[in-house]
Each structure stands twice: as C-alpha cells, then as structure tokens.
Design a protein around this motif. Structure first.
Motif, short mmCIF file in Angstrom:
data_model
loop_
_atom_site.label_atom_id
_atom_site.label_comp_id
_atom_site.label_asym_id
_atom_site.label_seq_id
_atom_site.Cartn_x
_atom_site.Cartn_y
_atom_site.Cartn_z
N ASN A 154 50.88 35.86 29.09
CA ASN A 154 51.83 36.96 29.31
C ASN A 154 53.25 36.57 28.92
O ASN A 154 54.11 36.38 29.78
CB ASN A 154 51.81 37.36 30.78
CG ASN A 154 50.73 38.36 31.10
OD1 ASN A 154 50.89 39.55 30.87
ND2 ASN A 154 49.63 37.87 31.61
N GLY A 155 53.52 36.45 27.65
CA GLY A 155 54.85 36.09 27.18
C GLY A 155 54.74 35.36 25.87
O GLY A 155 53.64 34.98 25.44
N SER A 156 55.87 35.14 25.23
CA SER A 156 55.84 34.46 23.95
C SER A 156 55.91 32.95 24.12
O SER A 156 56.46 32.44 25.11
CB SER A 156 56.99 34.94 23.05
OG SER A 156 58.23 34.58 23.61
N GLY A 184 57.95 37.11 16.55
CA GLY A 184 56.76 37.00 17.40
C GLY A 184 55.54 37.64 16.76
O GLY A 184 55.63 38.74 16.20
N ARG A 185 54.39 36.95 16.84
CA ARG A 185 53.16 37.45 16.23
C ARG A 185 52.05 37.45 17.28
O ARG A 185 51.69 36.39 17.80
CB ARG A 185 52.76 36.58 15.04
CG ARG A 185 53.82 36.46 13.98
CD ARG A 185 53.45 35.48 12.87
NE ARG A 185 53.05 34.17 13.37
CZ ARG A 185 53.90 33.23 13.79
NH1 ARG A 185 55.20 33.46 13.80
NH2 ARG A 185 53.45 32.06 14.20
N ALA A 186 51.54 38.63 17.58
CA ALA A 186 50.40 38.73 18.49
C ALA A 186 49.19 38.18 17.77
O ALA A 186 48.78 38.68 16.72
CB ALA A 186 50.17 40.18 18.90
N THR A 187 48.61 37.13 18.35
CA THR A 187 47.57 36.37 17.67
C THR A 187 46.36 36.21 18.56
O THR A 187 46.49 35.95 19.77
CB THR A 187 48.10 34.97 17.29
OG1 THR A 187 49.31 35.11 16.53
CG2 THR A 187 47.08 34.18 16.48
N VAL A 188 45.17 36.39 17.98
CA VAL A 188 43.94 36.12 18.72
C VAL A 188 43.32 34.86 18.12
O VAL A 188 43.09 34.77 16.91
CB VAL A 188 42.96 37.31 18.70
CG1 VAL A 188 42.62 37.77 17.28
CG2 VAL A 188 41.70 37.00 19.47
N PHE A 189 43.10 33.87 19.00
CA PHE A 189 42.47 32.61 18.62
C PHE A 189 41.02 32.66 19.09
O PHE A 189 40.75 33.06 20.23
CB PHE A 189 43.18 31.43 19.29
CG PHE A 189 44.63 31.27 18.91
CD1 PHE A 189 44.99 30.44 17.87
CD2 PHE A 189 45.62 31.95 19.60
CE1 PHE A 189 46.33 30.27 17.52
CE2 PHE A 189 46.96 31.79 19.27
CZ PHE A 189 47.32 30.96 18.22
N ALA A 204 55.26 41.33 17.60
CA ALA A 204 55.58 41.71 18.97
C ALA A 204 56.73 40.87 19.47
O ALA A 204 56.71 39.64 19.34
CB ALA A 204 54.36 41.51 19.87
N ALA A 205 57.74 41.51 20.03
CA ALA A 205 58.87 40.81 20.63
C ALA A 205 58.72 40.87 22.14
O ALA A 205 58.86 41.94 22.74
CB ALA A 205 60.18 41.45 20.20
N VAL A 206 58.41 39.75 22.75
CA VAL A 206 58.26 39.69 24.21
C VAL A 206 59.02 38.48 24.74
O VAL A 206 59.25 37.51 24.01
CB VAL A 206 56.77 39.60 24.63
CG1 VAL A 206 56.01 40.83 24.21
CG2 VAL A 206 56.12 38.36 24.06
N PRO A 207 59.42 38.51 26.00
CA PRO A 207 60.16 37.38 26.57
C PRO A 207 59.34 36.09 26.56
O PRO A 207 58.11 36.12 26.65
CB PRO A 207 60.46 37.83 28.00
CG PRO A 207 60.38 39.32 27.96
CD PRO A 207 59.31 39.63 26.96
N ALA A 208 60.06 34.98 26.49
CA ALA A 208 59.40 33.67 26.47
C ALA A 208 58.93 33.26 27.85
O ALA A 208 59.53 33.63 28.87
CB ALA A 208 60.37 32.63 25.93
#
Length: 220
Positions: A154-156, A184-189, A204-208
């Motif tokens: 839940n965050g970058s 920011g890149r929403a990534t599925v591993f 995606a820009a989300v807080p760190a």
C-alpha cells in the motif's frame, strides 16, 4: 448530517467505475465498506474525495491512498476467494477490509503501533473476521504466515525487498507501485518456477512507504 452512503456511491460511480474498475466483487466491496470509519475524525467529511488522506505524521507521513488507485491495484491483483493474502502498510485497515471481501484470509501488517491498534479495533467493530493485523516492519512482511498467494503493498517503493518475494507462493503474485510521483509504475510480479517476472500495468502516483528506499549504490 453527512450522508456517507451517498458519498460512497458517488465515489464508486465517479472515481472507481470511470477508471476501468469493473470487477463486480471489488465494486460491491467498495460500495459496502464505510471508508469514513478508517480516517481520523477531523477528516471524515473528506473520506470519499479522490485524494490521499494523511493518517499519521512522520517521515514520510502515512496515508490512506486515494480510492481509485487502491481499486485499480486490487483489480490488478486478481484476488480469488480461496486465497491467502498479505496486505503491507494497511494503515487503519481499509485496504484489508476491501481484500477481506475478496479473499479467504488476510494478514495485514502495520509498522505504526497507533495505526495497527486502530485497524484492529475498526475491523472488529465492523465484524471483519478474516483479517489478522500484525505489527512489524513493513519491508519484512510477515514470514510466520507465508507463503501467500498475493502480497499487496500500500504505497510506492524504490524496490521490492527479496524477503517479500520469498514469501510469495509458487504461482503467486505481488503488486506494488515502483517509483515515485509521475514515475510510479503499478507493477504485478509473478513467481514462476522460483523466478520472478514483472509486468507494468499503468502509471500511478502514490505516497511512499517507509523502509523501501533503495540501498545506496557506488558509482565509479
């Protein structure tokens, strides 16, 4: 008096559905879960805006990430109803409540003692019985209950620690936003035959989150 149910419908119709979130169980969960229960009292009137909300000060501060981004990340995770899920950085527990509607069992890890206590009490108040909130360093996950079908961060982060990949079940996934701000890149591993592959799904820009900074690298 604020009509939170109406605000909730507005959030789903105006923020979630309009951003290609179509998974019926996820949409139903976000229509049902009272997001206002998971924000500080002074921010309850803002619980359904399309922005991140500060849950606790710090360096960095802790946030409840905006509804649309959370919805897209959870949809990307493709949660199945028989899965064992690790929710990292659950904050006050909203993301865990959403995941609990989709998965069989959720382990929610929170580093901040106050946030963990709030998550535990709020989830109990709402009768969410398939979430266990654990307090510990976010970057360590929760190895005692591993392996997991899915890990959601839940965050970058700068990078995903090897310790978390080690907690993913064979054939399982880890979803995170790698990089910060506009990068920011929403990534599925995915873990396949012991190896990790990755697929970038959207920006995606989300807080760190604290504890996920990249180790310093020497250059010559």
């Amino acid at each position: 008096m604020i009509d939170f149910a109406e605000l909730r419908r507005g959030m789903v119709d105006g923020q979630v559905r309009t951003n290609n979130v179509t998974e019926p169980r996820l949409v139903a969960a976000m229509l049902e879960i009272p997001r206002e229960k998971f924000v500080p009292a002074a921010l309850k009137s803002l619980a359904y805006i399309d922005d991140d909300l500060v849950l606790a000060p710090g360096n960095p501060p802790r946030y409840l990430i905006e509804p649309m981004i959370l919805a897209r990340l959870v949809q990307l995770a493709d949660v199945q109803d028989d899965e064992h899920v690790l929710d990292i950085g659950t904050g006050t527990g909203y993301s865990a409540a959403v995941l609990a509607q989709l998965a069989q069992q959720v382990v929610a890890v929170e580093e901040d003692a106050g946030l963990a206590a709030t998550a535990t009490s709020t989830l109990a108040e709402l009768g969410v019985a398939n979430v266990a909130v654990m307090q510990g360093p976010l970057n360590a996950g929760w190895a005692k209950e591993a392996p997991y079908d899915l890990i959601l961060i839940n965050g970058s982060v700068d990078e995903v620690p090897a310790a978390l990949f080690a907690q993913v079940k064979e054939g399982g996934r880890l979803v995170a936003v790698v990089g910060h701000g506009g990068a920011g890149r929403a990534t599925v591993f995915s873990k396949i035959a012991g190896s990790i592959s990755e697929r970038v799904a959207f920006n995606a820009a989300v807080p760190a989150l604290p504890g996920f900074q990249a180790a310093p690298r020497f250059t010559f």
